[in-house]
Design a protein around this motif. Sequence first.
Motif, short mmCIF file in Angstrom:
data_model
loop_
_atom_site.label_atom_id
_atom_site.label_comp_id
_atom_site.label_asym_id
_atom_site.label_seq_id
_atom_site.Cartn_x
_atom_site.Cartn_y
_atom_site.Cartn_z
N TYR A 5 -89.79 -24.60 7.65
CA TYR A 5 -90.57 -24.10 8.91
C TYR A 5 -89.51 -23.75 9.96
O TYR A 5 -88.50 -24.14 10.10
N GLU A 42 -97.35 -29.30 5.35
CA GLU A 42 -98.23 -29.36 6.39
C GLU A 42 -98.49 -30.35 7.28
O GLU A 42 -98.61 -30.21 8.32
N LEU A 73 -94.94 -21.68 8.69
CA LEU A 73 -94.71 -22.42 7.64
C LEU A 73 -94.36 -21.49 6.31
O LEU A 73 -94.75 -20.45 6.10
N ASP A 137 -102.39 -27.78 15.12
CA ASP A 137 -102.33 -28.50 14.01
C ASP A 137 -103.90 -28.28 13.35
O ASP A 137 -103.86 -28.41 12.02
N ILE A 140 -103.50 -25.65 10.69
CA ILE A 140 -102.71 -26.04 9.28
C ILE A 140 -103.93 -26.34 8.43
O ILE A 140 -103.70 -26.05 7.11
N THR A 141 -104.82 -26.89 8.69
CA THR A 141 -105.87 -27.49 7.77
C THR A 141 -106.48 -26.18 7.12
O THR A 141 -107.26 -26.28 6.16
#
Length: 145
Positions: A5, A42, A73, A137, A140-141
């Motif tokens: 990353y 992640e 990422l 964050d 990311i999910t």
Amino acid sequence: MKGSYFLIIRLDREKVIRTKGRAFELRPGYYVYVGSAMNSLEKRVARHFRKEKKLHWHIDYLLKEAGLLRAYLIPSEVKLEEKLSLEVSRFGEPVPGFGAGDVKVGTNLYRFDDEPDGTLEGILKGMGLDWKTVKSDEEITEIRW
């Protein structure tokens, strides 16, 4: 997911970043940190976005004092951190000794005067790599590969 990353960080003013054993004098600008997570990419990147965390790595100390703008990422079954860091070093000003304890490069942090996204995307395209960019964050999910 395994991979590497980039973290894109903005430091608004000159700052001395003190870690457990070192001090780094950083000038204002944009910084690119190159990292890897060969267990859970992640989760590692999500951790970097969190404000409350135990300070462990050099990057944790910097993120306490600077703004994390976004992350790239880069999924990969092989560890690309060193190759990516070498590529970024061709364009950014290295911060010697920052966050490169487990690789053969002298640093994993590079300073840029301007936003480095075009440079980073050129590096990734040139290496034939896929990536996703996130700004929090929560994003990311939502990543779908």
